[in-house]
Motif scaffolding. Structure first.
Motif, PDB file in Angstrom:
ATOM      1  N   TYR A  13       0.834  -1.206   0.000  1.00  0.00           N
ATOM      2  CA  TYR A  13       0.000   0.000   0.000  1.00  0.00           C
ATOM      3  C   TYR A  13       0.873   1.262   0.000  1.00  0.00           C
ATOM      4  CZ  TYR A  13       0.660  -1.041   4.993  1.00  0.00           C
ATOM      5  OH  TYR A  13       1.192  -1.383   6.217  1.00  0.00           O
ATOM      6  N   PHE A  72      -0.159   7.276  -1.922  1.00  0.00           N
ATOM      7  CA  PHE A  72      -0.761   7.825  -3.133  1.00  0.00           C
ATOM      8  C   PHE A  72      -0.616   9.346  -3.112  1.00  0.00           C
ATOM      9  CE2 PHE A  72      -4.742   9.340  -5.265  1.00  0.00           C
ATOM     10  CZ  PHE A  72      -4.321   9.089  -6.555  1.00  0.00           C
ATOM     11  N   ASN A 128      -2.501   3.587  -1.435  1.00  0.00           N
ATOM     12  CA  ASN A 128      -3.076   2.821  -2.533  1.00  0.00           C
ATOM     13  C   ASN A 128      -2.889   1.336  -2.245  1.00  0.00           C
ATOM     14  OD1 ASN A 128      -3.809   1.602  -4.935  1.00  0.00           O
ATOM     15  ND2 ASN A 128      -2.071   2.362  -6.094  1.00  0.00           N
ATOM     16  N   ARG A 188      -2.363  -1.624  -3.518  1.00  0.00           N
ATOM     17  CA  ARG A 188      -1.946  -1.958  -4.871  1.00  0.00           C
ATOM     18  C   ARG A 188      -1.832  -3.451  -5.140  1.00  0.00           C
ATOM     19  NH1 ARG A 188       3.461   0.724  -6.683  1.00  0.00           N
ATOM     20  NH2 ARG A 188       4.309  -1.029  -5.556  1.00  0.00           N
ATOM     21  N   THR A 218      -7.675   5.421   1.969  1.00  0.00           N
ATOM     22  CA  THR A 218      -7.100   4.589   0.930  1.00  0.00           C
ATOM     23  C   THR A 218      -7.902   4.622  -0.358  1.00  0.00           C
ATOM     24  OG1 THR A 218      -6.182   2.373   0.514  1.00  0.00           O
ATOM     25  CG2 THR A 218      -8.315   2.459   1.589  1.00  0.00           C
ATOM     26  N   ILE A 219      -7.220   4.260  -1.421  1.00  0.00           N
ATOM     27  CA  ILE A 219      -7.863   3.887  -2.672  1.00  0.00           C
ATOM     28  C   ILE A 219      -7.450   2.441  -2.893  1.00  0.00           C
ATOM     29  CG2 ILE A 219      -7.849   6.218  -3.664  1.00  0.00           C
ATOM     30  CD1 ILE A 219      -5.467   5.315  -5.407  1.00  0.00           C
ATOM     31  N   THR A 277      -6.530  -0.303  -5.949  1.00  0.00           N
ATOM     32  CA  THR A 277      -6.353  -0.616  -7.358  1.00  0.00           C
ATOM     33  C   THR A 277      -6.114  -2.106  -7.580  1.00  0.00           C
ATOM     34  OG1 THR A 277      -4.000  -0.049  -7.250  1.00  0.00           O
ATOM     35  CG2 THR A 277      -5.526   1.681  -7.980  1.00  0.00           C
ATOM     36  N   VAL A 305      -4.437   5.916 -11.773  1.00  0.00           N
ATOM     37  CA  VAL A 305      -3.550   5.158 -10.889  1.00  0.00           C
ATOM     38  C   VAL A 305      -3.317   3.806 -11.516  1.00  0.00           C
ATOM     39  CG1 VAL A 305      -3.239   4.230  -8.582  1.00  0.00           C
ATOM     40  CG2 VAL A 305      -4.571   6.304  -8.884  1.00  0.00           C
ATOM     41  N   CYS A 312      -2.308  -0.133 -11.459  1.00  0.00           N
ATOM     42  CA  CYS A 312      -2.359  -1.231 -10.495  1.00  0.00           C
ATOM     43  C   CYS A 312      -1.213  -2.201 -10.794  1.00  0.00           C
ATOM     44  CB  CYS A 312      -3.708  -1.954 -10.540  1.00  0.00           C
ATOM     45  SG  CYS A 312      -4.017  -2.834 -12.067  1.00  0.00           S
TER      46      CYS A 312
END
Length: 99
Positions: free
Chosen positions: A24, A27, A33, A35, A67-68, A70, A95, A97
């Motif tokens: 993560y 971001f 993120n 990821r 968080t986001i 992806t 973004v 991934c």
């Protein structure tokens, strides 16, 4: 059980090898993120990835981290666990991934 570092959490086997992890990276600001979620083949089908996501959610919630997601697994996990989406933020920025 899980060890948390700045941009990754992981689970080690008895020999000190990573057998599960979530990456993560930062971001922006206080947003990470999610990821990549990885579980070693020997542990798949035992719910380890879901337990890891729940542990990460609890950690982020406690630390006030947003968080986001992806990683396809993380995206699907949040879709199944709508009550945990309070840490998600929307991003209009593209973004990449990890595959």
């Amino acid at each position: 059980m899980f060890t948390f570092k700045e941009d990754e959490m992981y689970l080690l086997d008895n020999d000190g090898q990573k057998i599960a992890f979530i990456s993560y990276p930062l971001f922006k600001d206080n947003v990470r993120n999610i990821r990549k979620v990885f579980v070693d083949e020997s542990l798949r089908g035992q719910g380890i990835a879901g337990k890891a996501m729940l542990a990460l959610y609890d950690h982020f919630k406690k630390e006030g981290i947003k968080t986001i997601a992806t990683c396809p697994y993380a995206v699907a996990w949040f879709e199944k666990n709508k009550d945990k989406t309070d840490i998600l933020v929307k991003s209009d920025e593209p973004v990449a991934c990890a595959l």
